[in-house]
Design a protein around this motif. Structure first.
Motif, PDB file in Angstrom:
ATOM      1  N   PRO A 120       0.838  -1.202   0.000  1.00 42.20           N
ATOM      2  CA  PRO A 120       0.000   0.000   0.000  1.00 42.20           C
ATOM      3  C   PRO A 120       0.875   1.255   0.000  1.00 42.20           C
ATOM      4  O   PRO A 120       1.881   1.313   0.707  1.00 42.20           O
ATOM      5  CB  PRO A 120      -0.785  -0.094   1.309  1.00 42.20           C
ATOM      6  CG  PRO A 120      -0.652  -1.511   1.757  1.00 42.20           C
ATOM      7  CD  PRO A 120       0.635  -2.027   1.179  1.00 42.20           C
TER       8      PRO A 120
ATOM      9  N   GLU B 265      -3.631   4.526  -5.092  1.00 40.59           N
ATOM     10  CA  GLU B 265      -2.825   5.068  -3.992  1.00 40.59           C
ATOM     11  C   GLU B 265      -3.590   6.221  -3.348  1.00 40.59           C
ATOM     12  O   GLU B 265      -4.168   7.051  -4.046  1.00 40.59           O
ATOM     13  CB  GLU B 265      -1.465   5.527  -4.500  1.00 40.59           C
ATOM     14  CG  GLU B 265      -0.634   4.379  -5.028  1.00 40.59           C
ATOM     15  CD  GLU B 265       0.714   4.786  -5.584  1.00 40.59           C
ATOM     16  OE1 GLU B 265       1.474   3.880  -5.958  1.00 40.59           O
ATOM     17  OE2 GLU B 265       1.020   5.994  -5.663  1.00 40.59           O
TER      18      GLU B 265
ATOM     19  N   TRP C 151      -6.764   3.834   7.426  1.00 38.29           N
ATOM     20  CA  TRP C 151      -6.463   3.314   6.090  1.00 38.29           C
ATOM     21  C   TRP C 151      -5.358   2.258   6.174  1.00 38.29           C
ATOM     22  O   TRP C 151      -5.459   1.185   5.566  1.00 38.29           O
ATOM     23  CB  TRP C 151      -6.060   4.478   5.181  1.00 38.29           C
ATOM     24  CG  TRP C 151      -5.865   4.140   3.742  1.00 38.29           C
ATOM     25  CD1 TRP C 151      -6.824   4.125   2.764  1.00 38.29           C
ATOM     26  CD2 TRP C 151      -4.635   3.781   3.102  1.00 38.29           C
ATOM     27  NE1 TRP C 151      -6.255   3.783   1.549  1.00 38.29           N
ATOM     28  CE2 TRP C 151      -4.912   3.562   1.733  1.00 38.29           C
ATOM     29  CE3 TRP C 151      -3.331   3.638   3.543  1.00 38.29           C
ATOM     30  CZ2 TRP C 151      -3.935   3.208   0.816  1.00 38.29           C
ATOM     31  CZ3 TRP C 151      -2.349   3.265   2.632  1.00 38.29           C
ATOM     32  CH2 TRP C 151      -2.660   3.066   1.284  1.00 38.29           C
TER      33      TRP C 151
ATOM     34  N   ARG D 245      -5.503  -2.169   5.894  1.00 32.92           N
ATOM     35  CA  ARG D 245      -4.611  -2.902   4.998  1.00 32.92           C
ATOM     36  C   ARG D 245      -3.594  -3.751   5.755  1.00 32.92           C
ATOM     37  O   ARG D 245      -2.683  -4.296   5.175  1.00 32.92           O
ATOM     38  CB  ARG D 245      -3.924  -1.912   4.051  1.00 32.92           C
ATOM     39  CG  ARG D 245      -4.908  -1.425   2.997  1.00 32.92           C
ATOM     40  CD  ARG D 245      -4.608  -0.052   2.457  1.00 32.92           C
ATOM     41  NE  ARG D 245      -5.638   0.326   1.500  1.00 32.92           N
ATOM     42  CZ  ARG D 245      -6.839   0.813   1.839  1.00 32.92           C
ATOM     43  NH1 ARG D 245      -7.152   1.003   3.110  1.00 32.92           N
ATOM     44  NH2 ARG D 245      -7.729   1.118   0.924  1.00 32.92           N
TER      45      ARG D 245
END
Length: 155
Positions: A11, A58, A77, A81
């Motif tokens: 990520p 992204e 966020w 992930r």
């Protein structure tokens, strides 16, 4: 650094400082550094430079304070992930980079500063902050060291 992260499907998040056109959302940070008020959504000064521009997928987090974590959704966020280690690059090492690195462990993230991918206005503050953060808050690693570590961990 981005190429390494992207090639491994990690990520990637970007931040940018953005204030309202009229400065109505500014606080003490902008009082100390009034030029920050020029960093608006449409200002070229607040845009991410093309060399590190986000790719589709992204995230870009807008912030009004030094830390990437303060009043943004970046921690959530990253947690979604399952990120546990944060590779950090950017400017200014004695300001936004430092604030984000210091805040990262409060979100159970291990910060790794990629030393040849951070900078500052002058070498003295840059080196002093690298030293201090390496002793207290983050692991320090060059881009080459990061590549080597990732290659070892992939085996």
């Amino acid at each position: 650094m981005l190429a390494v992260a992207r090639s491994q499907g990690r990520p990637v998040a970007h931040t940018r400082v953005v204030y309202a056109e009229d400065g109505s959302d500014a606080g003490a940070f902008a009082m100390k550094v009034p030029t920050l008020l020029g960093l608006t959504e449409t200002s070229p000064l607040s845009r991410i430079v093309p060399e590190v521009a986000p790719l589709p997928g992204e995230a870009v987090f807008r912030k009004r304070h030094a830390s990437a974590f303060f009043r943004t959704d970046i921690a959530a966020w990253l947690a979604f992930r399952r990120v546990d280690t944060l590779l950090v690059a950017g400017c200014t090492n004695s300001g936004c980079v430092r604030a984000s690195v210091v805040d990262a462990p409060a979100h159970n993230l291990r910060p790794v500063m990629v030393t040849d991918r951070v900078g500052d206005r002058a070498i003295g503050p840059h080196e002093a902050n690298l030293f201090d953060m390496g002793k207290k808050y983050a692991d320090l690693m060059s881009l080459e060291g990061l590549r080597a570590t990732l290659a070892r961990n992939a085996q």
